[in-house]
Design a protein around this motif. Structure first.
Motif, PDB file in Angstrom:
ATOM      1  N   ASP A  12       1.005  -0.937  -0.193  1.00  0.00           N
ATOM      2  CA  ASP A  12      -0.359   0.256  -0.444  1.00  0.00           C
ATOM      3  C   ASP A  12       0.640   1.358   0.080  1.00  0.00           C
ATOM      4  N   LEU A  13       1.966   0.757   0.716  1.00  0.00           N
ATOM      5  CA  LEU A  13       3.219   2.144   0.517  1.00  0.00           C
ATOM      6  C   LEU A  13       3.487   3.062  -0.950  1.00  0.00           C
ATOM      7  N   MET A  14       4.009   1.876  -1.952  1.00  0.00           N
ATOM      8  CA  MET A  14       3.825   1.681  -2.792  1.00  0.00           C
ATOM      9  C   MET A  14       3.547   2.186  -4.219  1.00  0.00           C
ATOM     10  N   GLU A  15       4.305   3.586  -4.806  1.00  0.00           N
ATOM     11  CA  GLU A  15       3.596   3.958  -5.434  1.00  0.00           C
ATOM     12  C   GLU A  15       3.159   3.601  -6.594  1.00  0.00           C
ATOM     13  N   GLU A  16       4.361   2.196  -6.813  1.00  0.00           N
ATOM     14  CA  GLU A  16       4.057   1.504  -8.432  1.00  0.00           C
ATOM     15  C   GLU A  16       4.441  -0.078  -8.182  1.00  0.00           C
ATOM     16  N   ASP A  17       4.032  -1.327  -8.096  1.00  0.00           N
ATOM     17  CA  ASP A  17       4.231  -2.370  -8.303  1.00  0.00           C
ATOM     18  C   ASP A  17       4.534  -2.863  -9.063  1.00  0.00           C
ATOM     19  N   ILE A  18       6.093  -3.523  -9.556  1.00  0.00           N
ATOM     20  CA  ILE A  18       6.531  -4.003 -10.728  1.00  0.00           C
ATOM     21  C   ILE A  18       6.499  -5.514 -10.285  1.00  0.00           C
ATOM     22  N   LEU A  19       5.972  -5.901 -11.861  1.00  0.00           N
ATOM     23  CA  LEU A  19       6.074  -7.743 -10.995  1.00  0.00           C
ATOM     24  C   LEU A  19       6.940  -8.334 -12.746  1.00  0.00           C
ATOM     25  N   TYR A  20       8.213  -8.274 -11.806  1.00  0.00           N
ATOM     26  CA  TYR A  20       9.693  -8.117 -12.652  1.00  0.00           C
ATOM     27  C   TYR A  20       9.463  -9.077 -13.228  1.00  0.00           C
ATOM     28  N   HIS A  21       9.618 -10.426 -13.087  1.00  0.00           N
ATOM     29  CA  HIS A  21       9.237 -11.705 -13.996  1.00  0.00           C
ATOM     30  C   HIS A  21       8.548 -11.863 -15.007  1.00  0.00           C
ATOM     31  N   LEU A  22       7.582 -11.243 -14.825  1.00  0.00           N
ATOM     32  CA  LEU A  22       6.340 -11.336 -15.771  1.00  0.00           C
ATOM     33  C   LEU A  22       6.347 -10.321 -16.542  1.00  0.00           C
ATOM     34  N   ASP A  23       6.867  -9.146 -16.212  1.00  0.00           N
ATOM     35  CA  ASP A  23       7.260  -8.053 -17.484  1.00  0.00           C
ATOM     36  C   ASP A  23       6.365  -7.433 -17.105  1.00  0.00           C
ATOM     37  N   LEU A  24       5.472  -7.062 -16.082  1.00  0.00           N
ATOM     38  CA  LEU A  24       3.787  -6.441 -16.036  1.00  0.00           C
ATOM     39  C   LEU A  24       4.860  -5.280 -15.289  1.00  0.00           C
ATOM     40  N   GLY A  25       3.217  -4.565 -14.961  1.00  0.00           N
ATOM     41  CA  GLY A  25       3.180  -3.285 -13.942  1.00  0.00           C
ATOM     42  C   GLY A  25       2.498  -2.818 -13.704  1.00  0.00           C
ATOM     43  N   THR A  28       2.796   0.245 -15.594  1.00  0.00           N
ATOM     44  CA  THR A  28       2.798   0.336 -17.533  1.00  0.00           C
ATOM     45  C   THR A  28       2.189  -0.772 -17.805  1.00  0.00           C
ATOM     46  N   HIS A  29       1.016  -0.933 -16.985  1.00  0.00           N
ATOM     47  CA  HIS A  29      -0.323  -1.689 -17.414  1.00  0.00           C
ATOM     48  C   HIS A  29      -1.750  -1.613 -17.332  1.00  0.00           C
ATOM     49  N   ASN A  30      -2.662  -1.733 -17.602  1.00  0.00           N
ATOM     50  CA  ASN A  30      -4.256  -1.346 -16.822  1.00  0.00           C
ATOM     51  C   ASN A  30      -4.650  -2.934 -16.380  1.00  0.00           C
ATOM     52  N   LEU A  31      -3.575  -3.069 -15.475  1.00  0.00           N
ATOM     53  CA  LEU A  31      -4.165  -4.697 -15.257  1.00  0.00           C
ATOM     54  C   LEU A  31      -5.739  -4.882 -15.192  1.00  0.00           C
ATOM     55  N   PRO A  32      -6.210  -4.493 -14.581  1.00  0.00           N
ATOM     56  CA  PRO A  32      -7.901  -4.607 -14.050  1.00  0.00           C
ATOM     57  C   PRO A  32      -8.151  -4.195 -15.873  1.00  0.00           C
ATOM     58  N   ALA A  33      -8.015  -3.973 -16.700  1.00  0.00           N
ATOM     59  CA  ALA A  33      -8.432  -4.480 -17.803  1.00  0.00           C
ATOM     60  C   ALA A  33      -7.792  -4.921 -18.881  1.00  0.00           C
ATOM     61  N   MET A  34      -6.730  -5.877 -18.375  1.00  0.00           N
ATOM     62  CA  MET A  34      -6.192  -7.424 -18.844  1.00  0.00           C
ATOM     63  C   MET A  34      -6.515  -8.457 -18.116  1.00  0.00           C
ATOM     64  N   PHE A  35      -6.754  -8.470 -16.916  1.00  0.00           N
ATOM     65  CA  PHE A  35      -7.459  -9.757 -16.288  1.00  0.00           C
ATOM     66  C   PHE A  35      -8.571  -9.556 -15.186  1.00  0.00           C
ATOM     67  N   GLY A  36      -9.089  -8.760 -15.502  1.00  0.00           N
ATOM     68  CA  GLY A  36     -10.087  -8.600 -13.996  1.00  0.00           C
ATOM     69  C   GLY A  36     -11.648  -9.496 -14.684  1.00  0.00           C
TER      70      GLY A  36
END
Length: 259
Positions: A12-25, A28-36
């Motif tokens: 909750d304290l992070m401005e950005e969460d980088i999912l490094y090994h999946l190349d997603l963040g 950089t990505h609209n995760l709800p639109a892509m995977f919701g």
């Protein structure tokens, strides 16, 4: 609520969460639109197998395309491969607890950020069978460690944290019922033993090291069988522990070769 949970207040304290090994963040990505709308996640060791599984699901669900056009969502990384077919996500996890653990941490955060609900996750793969017919499928009721105990031990800093490895019993029974609709498809429910190693850890006699006799190996495998173990692989305890803690309805199904 059915939401996928994360148990980490630092996120909750992070401005950005980088999912490094999946190349997603998250930036950089609209995760709800892509995977919701994801409802099912199937994971397995091999990238090629998970691509083939996504193609199979695309055909089974009657989705547009010939299956050859499924794209690797994680193409910017060479660690894991991810494909989707409608509401089904298909992801590789490599071999062993460290590899699947890294993937699951990032997958669970992905589903959380995407605000997914009521997600079912199933691990599919190969394993060694124990006292059963080659070619059978074992649906795991409980993942156990090398001492046949339903636990996953994770070292956190310098503490050993023990986590439960119970899997969803209703889901196991549902999968078993589905298997009965397919002829010549031997399926059973049993314990799955998870080891940290393919050779010594699974009692094989053909590794670079071997300090035990064939008699000692057979005695150990008989004790495993008597404890309810019907197959052996290298990911199930970590899979069960992480999914259970984060609210994912999980199951592990393995197709066997003979151990």
């Amino acid at each position: 609520s059915g939401l996928v949970l994360v148990k980490n207040p630092h996120l909750d304290l992070m401005e950005e969460d980088i999912l490094y090994h999946l190349d997603l963040g998250t930036k950089t990505h609209n995760l709800p639109a892509m995977f919701g709308d994801i409802k099912f996640v199937c994971v397995g060791g091999s990238p090629n197998r998970m691509r083939a599984f996504a193609q199979f699901m695309q055909r089974e669900l009657g989705l547009a395309g010939d299956g050859e056009d499924v794209a690797d969502i994680c193409a910017g990384s060479d660690r894991y491969a991810m494909y989707r077919a409608g509401p089904v996500l298909s992801i590789s996890h490599g071999m062993g607890i460290p590899s699947i653990s890294i993937m699951l941490h990032e997958l669970i955060k992905l589903l959380h950020h995407a605000k997914c609900r009521d997600v079912t996750i199933i691990r599919i793969g190969t394993s060694g069978g124990l006292g059963i017919k080659a070619g059978s499928v074992v649906i795991t009721d409980t993942a156990v460690d090398s001492s046949f105990q339903p636990r996953f031990e994770q070292v956190v800093l310098d503490d050993v944290v023990v986590r439960s490895t119970e899997l969803d019993k209703d889901l196991a029974e549902e999968l078993l019922a589905c298997s009965r609709e397919i002829p010549d498809f031997p399926t059973l429910i049993g314990h799955t033993m998870c080891t940290y190693d393919f050779y010594e850890g699974q009692g094989r006699l053909d590794g670079a090291l071997c300090s035990f006799s064939s008699e000692k190996k057979l005695e150990y495998l008989r004790r495993a069988y008597d404890a309810g173990v019907r197959n052996i692989e290298m990911e199930s305890t970590a899979f069960a522990a992480l999914c259970g803690l984060c609210g994912l309805k999980g199951e592990s199904c393995c197709f066997f070769h003979l151990l």
